[in-house]
Design a protein around this motif. Structure first.
Motif, short mmCIF file in Angstrom:
data_model
loop_
_atom_site.label_atom_id
_atom_site.label_comp_id
_atom_site.label_asym_id
_atom_site.label_seq_id
_atom_site.Cartn_x
_atom_site.Cartn_y
_atom_site.Cartn_z
N ARG A 81 -5.47 16.75 -41.03
CA ARG A 81 -6.06 15.42 -40.92
C ARG A 81 -5.49 14.50 -42.00
O ARG A 81 -5.06 14.97 -43.04
N ASP A 117 -11.69 9.42 -26.28
CA ASP A 117 -12.64 10.43 -25.82
C ASP A 117 -13.16 10.02 -24.46
O ASP A 117 -13.23 8.83 -24.14
N SER A 278 -11.48 7.69 -29.54
CA SER A 278 -11.80 9.03 -30.03
C SER A 278 -12.36 8.95 -31.44
O SER A 278 -12.18 7.95 -32.15
N GLN A 279 -13.02 10.02 -31.85
CA GLN A 279 -13.52 10.12 -33.22
C GLN A 279 -12.35 9.95 -34.19
O GLN A 279 -12.46 9.23 -35.18
N LYS A 282 -11.40 6.31 -34.57
CA LYS A 282 -12.33 5.55 -35.42
C LYS A 282 -12.14 5.92 -36.90
O LYS A 282 -12.18 5.06 -37.78
N GLU A 283 -11.90 7.20 -37.16
CA GLU A 283 -11.69 7.65 -38.54
C GLU A 283 -10.40 7.07 -39.13
O GLU A 283 -10.39 6.58 -40.26
#
Lengths: 353, 353
Positions: A81, A117, A278-279, A282-283
């Motif tokens: 990540r 997502d 998707s998560q 956003k991150e």
């Protein structure tokens, strides 16, 4: 000192195509993927056939992954990540984290390809009973079953006689905050309808829609054959409720062409769920400081028809991280982002005009 | 001996973006345009505002043209046609003709960006009376009037009180041989409907459609405002005939939502004509030996999701030469084609893997 290396975040169709492109142009790539495996949603969600051409998703994504993993210019970082970023265009310093272990890389430019997502139909459209009835599926549930070539009722293992799709679940819906159209669900539902009819010629298939958005090639390659060759029944209508009657689902709504209420039994109902950011999208927007639109997708300011620039110079976006996209859109954006990132780094490093 | 130079055919949005991209990557470009002026259809057909963002077409295309004409790596050839091609991938020898004078150039790769023509509503849909009635227009006629900010009846110069659009003229129509959807006409009609309502707040505007294909961003950026803010009337219906009644047009058809016949007066009727391959696209396919699909567009074999490769190695296609495309599609394809052409030439010239 400007870096000639380009960081690509996300190993789905957009990220793989961008990585192949950047490496083809002779620039180094660090390709970060949060999952163990490359291929993005077509792989993680067990897609069956991809449009155009209805080729097997595993095969296509396998070819795309192989082109990248075999390239000596690509430094592949799975299970990783992005947790931090400093510096600026031409000279980003990015913190990666692999299995809890931090690492720092330099990048002259960054391509965000963190995807989408599927809309969760339990969140706001509970009237469709997705978490209540075994035989209410989403597009991706159906896709995984079609990949296995075993399309049966989850409740009792029986072959369905009547299947329907309900379009625009989680899209074109102000009530849940997603006014946008998710672009591909009409095409994917029609593709799956064809696959169901191929697998189960006795099964009747219905698609309840607001507008059939079979734009461009979807019309002649999918929509005409679905109707003429595969006898899929398209009904302009609104479904308001799903209940059980015996061991069958009962859908209630209005046929808006005939202007009359409908109450029809179905063995399987497939919810054509739309796309949300998707998560990971956003991150990464927060980590990189990218503007997002009101839906959470990466904002593209669209100056002079530029479809891949973000609000931050030197950071580009490709694919569904920027909003609903089909695979054609995604490949185009990925190629454009590869070209722009490489051109950007070239100008920075070589100080050419 | 392989050439590092890339030939780009067509100076519209796709060709300009591809030229800018290839030059940004440090490769030489020969940009061939049949007309005197760059900018393609948005300029030659006098487009008003472009989506996204509703920016003035002349302004946007001017910026794109300036980026190319000011680049020393771009050799611009206006008023020029491609009349011959020999050799093969990496080493094409191409004959150009400028004002009757032939010239030969070398190219390592070629990008075809020869665009589309608007469907001619006189050819097969004569029931709409395009060549018979002054106040029956096409989308591009209306676009040119909106650019002038003067939207009146051609027959008598009066301001219209009632205007309608008829969708799918020349598209989704097996009778005329164009089964495909032209993709942008729903969006462009809606954009023009908004512009008419802005210019003439007293004028009622109707759009007669089969499906409103406001895919993706068109839905929330154009379709919702058109209905809610600008009160455009969308009617699912089929128009079969246009006649005159006094000095007004009379349209006849069926409202397919209400299931009833319609006969309503209009001051101006706008035919939402679709896309067909341009003359230049059909010619260049022959000169370069490119496979065409059944509609005459350049065929894209679509191997491994490749959206810009043609049937001939080393020749790529971008934009509406390959079928109906919106500007987002076109920009993505142009970027991808620039990347692939440059990567291709790099492999040939430097013999890298």
């Amino acid at each position: 000192m400007a870096s000639e290396q380009i960081l690509i975040i996300g190993g789905g169709p957009a990220g793989l195509e961008a990585a192949r492109g950047v490496a083809d142009l002779g620039y180094k790539v660090v390709l970060v993927e949060a999952r163990e495996r490359l291929g993005g949603t077509p792989i993680s969600a067990n897609y069956a056939a991809l449009t155009h051409g209805m080729r097997d998703a595993s095969e296509v994504m396998g070819e795309m992954a192989a082109a990248v993993t075999s390239n000596p210019l690509v430094n592949l970082r799975p299970n990783t990540r992005v947790t931090g970023c400093s510096g600026s265009a031409g000279d980003f310093r990015v913190t990666l984290e692999t299995a809890g272990k931090p690492d720092a890389v330099e990048a002259g430019a960054i391509i965000v390809a963190t995807g989408f997502d599927h809309f969760d139909p339990g969140r706001a459209t509970q009237q469709y009973g997705y978490y209540q009835y075994d035989d209410v599926l989403t597009l991706q549930d159906a896709e995984a079953m079609l990949k296995e070539k075993r399309f049966v009722k989850r409740s009792n293992g029986q072959v369905p006689e009547r299947v329907c799709f309900i379009q625009c679940v989680g899209s074109r819906d102000r009530h849940i905050g997603n006014e946008y159209c998710s672009k591909v669900c009409c095409g994917i539902a029609s593709k799956q309808a064809i696959e169901i009819r191929q697998l189960l010629p006795q099964c009747k298939v219905f698609i309840f829609y607001i507008d059939m958005r079979m734009y461009g090639y979807w019309e002649n390659e999918i929509y005409w054959p679905a109707q003429e060759k595969y006898k899929v029944n398209y009904i302009k209508g609104v479904i308001s409720e799903i209940t059980m009657k015996g061991d069958r689902l009962m859908i209630r709504g209005e046929d808006t062409t005939m202007n009359r209420p409908m109450e029809v039994p179905m063995d399987i109902v497939i919810l054509s769920v739309g796309m949300e950011p998707s998560q990971g999208t956003k991150e990464i927007a927060k980590v990189l400081g990218l503007a997002q639109n009101k839906y959470g997708f990466i904002e593209v300011p669209q100056a002079s028809l530029d479809t891949v620039a973000t609000s931050v110079p030197g950071i580009f976006v490709a694919g569904a991280a920027a909003g609903p996209k089909d695979l054609d859109d995604t490949m185009g954006m990925a190629g454009a982002a590869a070209m722009k990132a490489a051109g950007f780094v070239r100008r920075k490093v070589h100080a050419v005009a």
